[in-house]
Design a protein around this motif. Structure first.
Motif, PDB file in Angstrom:
ATOM      1  N   VAL A  18      42.011  25.162  45.896  1.00  0.00           N
ATOM      2  CA  VAL A  18      42.844  25.150  44.695  1.00  0.00           C
ATOM      3  C   VAL A  18      44.228  24.665  45.075  1.00  0.00           C
ATOM      4  O   VAL A  18      44.802  25.112  46.064  1.00  0.00           O
ATOM      5  CB  VAL A  18      42.939  26.571  44.088  1.00  0.00           C
ATOM      6  CG1 VAL A  18      43.788  26.552  42.832  1.00  0.00           C
ATOM      7  CG2 VAL A  18      41.562  27.143  43.808  1.00  0.00           C
ATOM      8  N   GLY A  19      44.739  23.730  44.307  1.00  0.00           N
ATOM      9  CA  GLY A  19      46.068  23.197  44.574  1.00  0.00           C
ATOM     10  C   GLY A  19      46.806  22.893  43.285  1.00  0.00           C
ATOM     11  O   GLY A  19      46.276  23.052  42.194  1.00  0.00           O
ATOM     12  N   ARG A  20      48.046  22.470  43.427  1.00  0.00           N
ATOM     13  CA  ARG A  20      48.882  22.077  42.284  1.00  0.00           C
ATOM     14  C   ARG A  20      49.362  20.655  42.511  1.00  0.00           C
ATOM     15  O   ARG A  20      49.727  20.291  43.621  1.00  0.00           O
ATOM     16  CB  ARG A  20      50.094  22.993  42.154  1.00  0.00           C
ATOM     17  CG  ARG A  20      49.811  24.406  41.735  1.00  0.00           C
ATOM     18  CD  ARG A  20      49.421  24.549  40.274  1.00  0.00           C
ATOM     19  NE  ARG A  20      50.331  23.940  39.346  1.00  0.00           N
ATOM     20  CZ  ARG A  20      51.370  24.533  38.783  1.00  0.00           C
ATOM     21  NH1 ARG A  20      51.641  25.786  39.071  1.00  0.00           N
ATOM     22  NH2 ARG A  20      52.149  23.885  37.929  1.00  0.00           N
ATOM     23  N   GLN A  21      49.350  19.889  41.463  1.00  0.00           N
ATOM     24  CA  GLN A  21      49.897  18.542  41.500  1.00  0.00           C
ATOM     25  C   GLN A  21      50.630  18.329  40.186  1.00  0.00           C
ATOM     26  O   GLN A  21      50.004  18.206  39.140  1.00  0.00           O
ATOM     27  CB  GLN A  21      48.782  17.504  41.668  1.00  0.00           C
ATOM     28  CG  GLN A  21      49.256  16.074  41.660  1.00  0.00           C
ATOM     29  CD  GLN A  21      50.128  15.740  42.852  1.00  0.00           C
ATOM     30  OE1 GLN A  21      49.958  16.279  43.934  1.00  0.00           O
ATOM     31  NE2 GLN A  21      51.079  14.859  42.655  1.00  0.00           N
ATOM     32  N   GLY A  22      51.949  18.366  40.250  1.00  0.00           N
ATOM     33  CA  GLY A  22      52.733  18.237  39.025  1.00  0.00           C
ATOM     34  C   GLY A  22      52.416  19.368  38.063  1.00  0.00           C
ATOM     35  O   GLY A  22      52.437  20.533  38.420  1.00  0.00           O
ATOM     36  N   ARG A  23      52.053  19.008  36.850  1.00  0.00           N
ATOM     37  CA  ARG A  23      51.751  20.018  35.831  1.00  0.00           C
ATOM     38  C   ARG A  23      50.275  20.399  35.788  1.00  0.00           C
ATOM     39  O   ARG A  23      49.836  21.124  34.907  1.00  0.00           O
ATOM     40  CB  ARG A  23      52.198  19.513  34.457  1.00  0.00           C
ATOM     41  CG  ARG A  23      51.540  18.242  34.007  1.00  0.00           C
ATOM     42  CD  ARG A  23      52.149  17.701  32.711  1.00  0.00           C
ATOM     43  NE  ARG A  23      51.513  16.469  32.313  1.00  0.00           N
ATOM     44  CZ  ARG A  23      50.505  16.387  31.461  1.00  0.00           C
ATOM     45  NH1 ARG A  23      50.022  17.472  30.904  1.00  0.00           N
ATOM     46  NH2 ARG A  23      49.970  15.208  31.153  1.00  0.00           N
ATOM     47  N   SER A  24      49.514  19.938  36.768  1.00  0.00           N
ATOM     48  CA  SER A  24      48.071  20.195  36.798  1.00  0.00           C
ATOM     49  C   SER A  24      47.694  21.141  37.931  1.00  0.00           C
ATOM     50  O   SER A  24      48.283  21.104  39.004  1.00  0.00           O
ATOM     51  CB  SER A  24      47.298  18.887  37.009  1.00  0.00           C
ATOM     52  OG  SER A  24      47.548  17.972  35.975  1.00  0.00           O
ATOM     53  N   ALA A  25      46.692  21.939  37.674  1.00  0.00           N
ATOM     54  CA  ALA A  25      46.033  22.690  38.742  1.00  0.00           C
ATOM     55  C   ALA A  25      44.797  21.885  39.109  1.00  0.00           C
ATOM     56  O   ALA A  25      44.081  21.396  38.239  1.00  0.00           O
ATOM     57  CB  ALA A  25      45.640  24.085  38.267  1.00  0.00           C
ATOM     58  N   VAL A  26      44.572  21.712  40.413  1.00  0.00           N
ATOM     59  CA  VAL A  26      43.451  20.904  40.894  1.00  0.00           C
ATOM     60  C   VAL A  26      42.496  21.810  41.657  1.00  0.00           C
ATOM     61  O   VAL A  26      42.901  22.539  42.563  1.00  0.00           O
ATOM     62  CB  VAL A  26      43.942  19.756  41.803  1.00  0.00           C
ATOM     63  CG1 VAL A  26      42.764  18.921  42.295  1.00  0.00           C
ATOM     64  CG2 VAL A  26      44.951  18.882  41.072  1.00  0.00           C
ATOM     65  N   PHE A  27      41.219  21.743  41.286  1.00  0.00           N
ATOM     66  CA  PHE A  27      40.174  22.564  41.884  1.00  0.00           C
ATOM     67  C   PHE A  27      39.159  21.634  42.531  1.00  0.00           C
ATOM     68  O   PHE A  27      38.721  20.670  41.908  1.00  0.00           O
ATOM     69  CB  PHE A  27      39.482  23.416  40.817  1.00  0.00           C
ATOM     70  CG  PHE A  27      40.453  24.233  40.025  1.00  0.00           C
ATOM     71  CD1 PHE A  27      40.757  25.525  40.401  1.00  0.00           C
ATOM     72  CD2 PHE A  27      41.099  23.690  38.917  1.00  0.00           C
ATOM     73  CE1 PHE A  27      41.679  26.267  39.685  1.00  0.00           C
ATOM     74  CE2 PHE A  27      42.023  24.428  38.192  1.00  0.00           C
ATOM     75  CZ  PHE A  27      42.312  25.713  38.585  1.00  0.00           C
ATOM     76  N   ALA A  28      38.787  21.930  43.768  1.00  0.00           N
ATOM     77  CA  ALA A  28      37.840  21.081  44.487  1.00  0.00           C
ATOM     78  C   ALA A  28      36.678  21.931  45.000  1.00  0.00           C
ATOM     79  O   ALA A  28      36.704  22.411  46.133  1.00  0.00           O
ATOM     80  CB  ALA A  28      38.534  20.362  45.633  1.00  0.00           C
ATOM     81  N   PRO A  29      35.654  22.130  44.153  1.00  0.00           N
ATOM     82  CA  PRO A  29      34.472  22.850  44.622  1.00  0.00           C
ATOM     83  C   PRO A  29      33.609  21.938  45.500  1.00  0.00           C
ATOM     84  O   PRO A  29      33.401  20.767  45.171  1.00  0.00           O
ATOM     85  CB  PRO A  29      33.745  23.222  43.323  1.00  0.00           C
ATOM     86  CG  PRO A  29      34.176  22.183  42.333  1.00  0.00           C
ATOM     87  CD  PRO A  29      35.567  21.772  42.744  1.00  0.00           C
ATOM     88  N   VAL A  30      33.134  22.466  46.604  1.00  0.00           N
ATOM     89  CA  VAL A  30      32.291  21.712  47.529  1.00  0.00           C
ATOM     90  C   VAL A  30      31.033  22.521  47.793  1.00  0.00           C
ATOM     91  O   VAL A  30      31.118  23.667  48.246  1.00  0.00           O
ATOM     92  CB  VAL A  30      33.022  21.429  48.861  1.00  0.00           C
ATOM     93  CG1 VAL A  30      32.101  20.709  49.838  1.00  0.00           C
ATOM     94  CG2 VAL A  30      34.294  20.624  48.613  1.00  0.00           C
ATOM     95  N   GLY A  31      29.879  21.945  47.474  1.00  0.00           N
ATOM     96  CA  GLY A  31      28.612  22.626  47.703  1.00  0.00           C
ATOM     97  C   GLY A  31      27.834  22.808  46.422  1.00  0.00           C
ATOM     98  O   GLY A  31      27.772  21.907  45.584  1.00  0.00           O
ATOM     99  N   GLU A  32      27.245  23.986  46.259  1.00  0.00           N
ATOM    100  CA  GLU A  32      26.364  24.279  45.134  1.00  0.00           C
ATOM    101  C   GLU A  32      27.018  25.259  44.173  1.00  0.00           C
ATOM    102  O   GLU A  32      27.340  26.388  44.548  1.00  0.00           O
ATOM    103  CB  GLU A  32      25.047  24.856  45.644  1.00  0.00           C
ATOM    104  CG  GLU A  32      24.305  23.925  46.570  1.00  0.00           C
ATOM    105  CD  GLU A  32      23.055  24.541  47.160  1.00  0.00           C
ATOM    106  OE1 GLU A  32      22.689  25.678  46.781  1.00  0.00           O
ATOM    107  OE2 GLU A  32      22.439  23.886  48.016  1.00  0.00           O
TER     108      GLU A  32
END
Length: 122
Positions: A18-32
């Motif tokens: 989970v990260g932040r980029q500007g006004r967005s929250a960014v989620f990077a699920p990896v796997g199943e």
């Protein structure tokens, strides 16, 4: 483009960054993303929405599988984000995951981008 890393959760078959980029929250699920692992994604999505962040970007490029429970997690987040004036943007879907969205018609209710960078630019 650098993204501020906020946190990582791992349950063996699924890891979510989970990260932040500007006004967005960014989620990077990896796997199943399934019945057994969906909570690892639903908790940070809910936390971001609870914190008033209504523009969510989910990097699906690392998802190898998504079942109906995973789809429901994303649909629930979309409803909450929409109610708050935001949206859930999906990026980089692999063909097998994209097929689940096509079959269910869920691809019509999400904004889908080729990459996270494109999602963040919109």
């Amino acid at each position: 483009m650098d993204r501020e890393l906020v946190g990582t959760a791992d349950l063996g078959r699924l890891r979510v960054e989970v990260g932040r980029q500007g006004r967005s929250a960014v989620f990077a699920p990896v796997g199943e993303l399934d019945h057994h692992t969906a909570e690892l994604l639903s908790e940070p999505l809910d936390a971001a929405l609870d914190d008033g962040i209504s523009r969510l970007v989910v990097d699906c490029s690392g998802l190898e599988f998504c079942d109906s429970t995973g789809l429901n997690v994303l649909l629930s987040a979309r409803l909450r984000a929409d109610a708050a004036g935001g949206a859930v943007h999906l990026a980089g879907m692999r063909p097998t995951v994209a097929r689940v969205f096509e079959i269910t018609g869920a691809d019509a209710v999400f904004t889908v981008h080729a990459s996270v960078d494109r999602a963040l630019q919109e």
